[in-house]
Design a protein around this motif. Sequence first.
Motif, PDB file in Angstrom:
ATOM      1  N   TYR A 158      11.157  37.472 -34.904  1.00  0.00           N
ATOM      2  CA  TYR A 158      11.083  38.093 -33.660  1.00  0.00           C
ATOM      3  C   TYR A 158      10.892  39.603 -33.532  1.00  0.00           C
TER       4      TYR A 158
ATOM      5  N   ASP B  59      28.546  22.895 -26.629  1.00  0.00           N
ATOM      6  CA  ASP B  59      26.837  22.818 -26.382  1.00  0.00           C
ATOM      7  C   ASP B  59      26.473  22.429 -27.668  1.00  0.00           C
TER       8      ASP B  59
ATOM      9  N   GLY C  28      22.509  32.253 -22.532  1.00  0.00           N
ATOM     10  CA  GLY C  28      21.656  33.599 -22.370  1.00  0.00           C
ATOM     11  C   GLY C  28      21.664  34.881 -22.338  1.00  0.00           C
ATOM     12  N   LEU C  29      23.123  34.839 -21.851  1.00  0.00           N
ATOM     13  CA  LEU C  29      23.310  36.273 -21.805  1.00  0.00           C
ATOM     14  C   LEU C  29      23.174  37.388 -22.807  1.00  0.00           C
TER      15      LEU C  29
ATOM     16  N   HIS D 157      18.706  26.059 -18.151  1.00  0.00           N
ATOM     17  CA  HIS D 157      18.878  27.202 -19.247  1.00  0.00           C
ATOM     18  C   HIS D 157      17.503  27.841 -19.272  1.00  0.00           C
TER      19      HIS D 157
ATOM     20  N   SER E  99      17.193  33.160 -23.730  1.00  0.00           N
ATOM     21  CA  SER E  99      18.040  33.995 -24.409  1.00  0.00           C
ATOM     22  C   SER E  99      17.798  35.188 -24.328  1.00  0.00           C
ATOM     23  N   GLN E 100      18.873  35.988 -24.780  1.00  0.00           N
ATOM     24  CA  GLN E 100      18.877  37.463 -24.552  1.00  0.00           C
ATOM     25  C   GLN E 100      18.417  38.223 -23.562  1.00  0.00           C
TER      26      GLN E 100
ATOM     27  N   ARG F 285      16.048  37.158 -38.143  1.00  0.00           N
ATOM     28  CA  ARG F 285      15.479  37.748 -36.679  1.00  0.00           C
ATOM     29  C   ARG F 285      14.585  38.831 -36.877  1.00  0.00           C
TER      30      ARG F 285
ATOM     31  N   GLU G  45      26.801  27.630 -21.062  1.00  0.00           N
ATOM     32  CA  GLU G  45      26.841  27.498 -22.450  1.00  0.00           C
ATOM     33  C   GLU G  45      26.257  28.647 -23.294  1.00  0.00           C
ATOM     34  N   LEU G  46      27.301  29.469 -23.603  1.00  0.00           N
ATOM     35  CA  LEU G  46      26.985  30.979 -24.078  1.00  0.00           C
ATOM     36  C   LEU G  46      27.032  30.732 -25.525  1.00  0.00           C
ATOM     37  N   GLY G  47      26.157  31.192 -26.386  1.00  0.00           N
ATOM     38  CA  GLY G  47      26.125  31.530 -27.783  1.00  0.00           C
ATOM     39  C   GLY G  47      26.364  33.004 -28.491  1.00  0.00           C
ATOM     40  N   ARG G  48      25.019  33.531 -28.126  1.00  0.00           N
ATOM     41  CA  ARG G  48      24.928  34.931 -28.427  1.00  0.00           C
ATOM     42  C   ARG G  48      26.183  35.948 -27.934  1.00  0.00           C
TER      43      ARG G  48
ATOM     44  N   LYS H 132      24.572  26.592 -31.822  1.00  0.00           N
ATOM     45  CA  LYS H 132      23.468  26.974 -32.663  1.00  0.00           C
ATOM     46  C   LYS H 132      23.680  28.206 -33.193  1.00  0.00           C
TER      47      LYS H 132
ATOM     48  N   ALA I  85      27.616  27.398 -27.415  1.00  0.00           N
ATOM     49  CA  ALA I  85      26.367  26.920 -27.602  1.00  0.00           C
ATOM     50  C   ALA I  85      26.580  26.968 -29.575  1.00  0.00           C
TER      51      ALA I  85
HETATM   52  N1  LLP Z   1      21.913  26.202 -24.143  1.00  0.00           N
HETATM   53  C1  LLP Z   1      20.328  25.834 -24.366  1.00  0.00           C
HETATM   54  C2  LLP Z   1      20.249  24.552 -23.942  1.00  0.00           C
HETATM   55  C3  LLP Z   1      19.817  26.621 -25.521  1.00  0.00           C
HETATM   56  O1  LLP Z   1      18.760  26.183 -25.877  1.00  0.00           O
HETATM   57  C4  LLP Z   1      20.482  27.757 -25.910  1.00  0.00           C
HETATM   58  C5  LLP Z   1      19.838  28.650 -26.829  1.00  0.00           C
HETATM   59  C6  LLP Z   1      21.636  28.328 -25.435  1.00  0.00           C
HETATM   60  C7  LLP Z   1      22.449  27.244 -24.441  1.00  0.00           C
HETATM   61  C8  LLP Z   1      22.388  29.413 -26.020  1.00  0.00           C
HETATM   62  O2  LLP Z   1      21.525  30.587 -25.586  1.00  0.00           O
HETATM   63  P1  LLP Z   1      22.414  32.102 -25.985  1.00  0.00           P
HETATM   64  O3  LLP Z   1      23.546  32.356 -24.923  1.00  0.00           O
HETATM   65  O4  LLP Z   1      22.890  31.954 -27.485  1.00  0.00           O
HETATM   66  O5  LLP Z   1      21.276  33.015 -25.753  1.00  0.00           O
HETATM   67  N2  LLP Z   1      17.108  32.150 -32.517  1.00  0.00           N
HETATM   68  C9  LLP Z   1      16.900  32.823 -31.186  1.00  0.00           C
HETATM   69  C10 LLP Z   1      17.670  32.424 -30.133  1.00  0.00           C
HETATM   70  C11 LLP Z   1      17.215  30.981 -29.929  1.00  0.00           C
HETATM   71  C12 LLP Z   1      18.225  30.433 -28.538  1.00  0.00           C
HETATM   72  C13 LLP Z   1      18.010  28.869 -28.463  1.00  0.00           C
HETATM   73  N3  LLP Z   1      18.693  28.320 -27.133  1.00  0.00           N
HETATM   74  C14 LLP Z   1      17.486  34.172 -31.522  1.00  0.00           C
HETATM   75  O6  LLP Z   1      17.903  34.544 -32.676  1.00  0.00           O
HETATM   76  O7  LLP Z   1      17.176  35.124 -30.847  1.00  0.00           O
END
Ligand code: LLP
Length: 407
Positions: free
Chosen positions: A301, A64, A224-225, A184, A187-188, A297, A258-261, A45, A43
């Motif tokens: 948050y 993603d 979201g993990l 989805h 997150s976190q 952050r 779709e992992l980002g964090r 973003k 992800a």
């Molecule tokens: N897929 C979708 C559709 C999403 O909206 C997101 C995150 C992800 C995957 C990736 O999520 P992750 O694996 O990174 O948790 N700015 C916030 C987090 C916003 C997340 C938005 N969507 C923060 O700094 O905690």
Amino acid sequence: MDFSKLALKYKTPLYIYDFDYISTQFYSLKEAFRARKSLICYALKANSNLSILKHLAALGAGCDCVSVGEIKRALLAGVAKYKIIFSGVGKDDCEIEFALKEDILMLNIESEAELKRVEKIAQNLKTIARISIRVNPDVDAKTHHYISTGLKKNKFGVDADTAKKLYIYCKNSPFLEPIGIHCHIGSQILDIAPYSDATAVTATLLRSLKALEIDIKFFDVGGGLGIRYKDEVTIEPYDFAQAVLANLGGTDVTTVCELGRFLVGNSGYLLTKVLYEKHNGAKRFVVVDAAMNDLIRPSLYDAYHEIEAINKNGGGTLADVVGPICESGDFLGKDVLLPQLNHGDLLVVKSAGAYGFSMSSNYNSRLRAAEVAIEGGRERLIRKREEFEDLIRLEKECLEGANEENR
Ligand code: LLP
């Protein structure tokens, strides 16, 4: 990591990413899903630096994306088109058109209105849009309410019954090909149960679609993990995979996540220099050269990031670590135990690889930080520090244009 050397060479504030850590995280996920065909889509973003994308693409990751800008970044970094997903609750016509022309893997649809729009654009382009539908399973991910997305009251996705109707609509459209199911929930996330619950909802839908001869190939469980910022107990990739796969018995889908964090969060450090200390009454502040525009952050948050003084002995007293921005919300840490600090001392803010630089801004006309990668013990610059000229370029052209017109 030799933070002092890096600060000397690249100045501060500076983002530093451990690319070997990113590889380790990627492989641990791939391994967890080994029993099945799987696609790990990063992800963007979380951190869209081109060098990070290139690094992940070389490991085999897909992406993603949630905007044309992100799709363009992924393509530029060499991510295979057939591994790119386009998500997001509000896609503009030109973004849909771009995605269809680029022939990426699929567009992730979040509403009936969007589906109809995509159909129309595909028809105009005389093509078939491969799509997935984002199901909102009404499951509480038990995370910060700003980043919880799987509840009915959130703006994301459609409920399973609506999704089914949309899939049937797709089946009858010559311009839409449903190939995925998506979900989805936030997150976190630190609790495995919401993943099991959400996947159970989408797996039930998957089976009912099969009975309707709608052949879904990609089962996307979102991202979201959660990661450890302080003392959180996180979900192991193996347990995550098992929670998903337990619901997929007897099916033959490729699991997508779709992992980002998880991939980049703990790879990143924000290095900052102490400007000075000050006391307002009994309250101690350490003023540093990084601010909320670099890492928002904590302000946004109330997120915790561990902060450590470099080359100092432990102990000390409690202090708020604050930036130079003219807002009381501009802090990187509150009540941090820190030794006595002097001008030029270094602090490192940890777990800053995800949603750090990617959410940074030029607020207060501050120049965005430089970024450095460390790989195999060697470092390299992956984004130059911004200069004043970068900040004003687009305005300056207008100013010069206006002067020209007035002449
Ligand atoms: N897929 C979708 C559709 C999403 O909206 C997101 C995150 C992800 C995957 C990736 O999520 P992750 O694996 O990174 O948790 N700015 C916030 C987090 C916003 C997340 C938005 N969507 C923060 O700094 O905690």
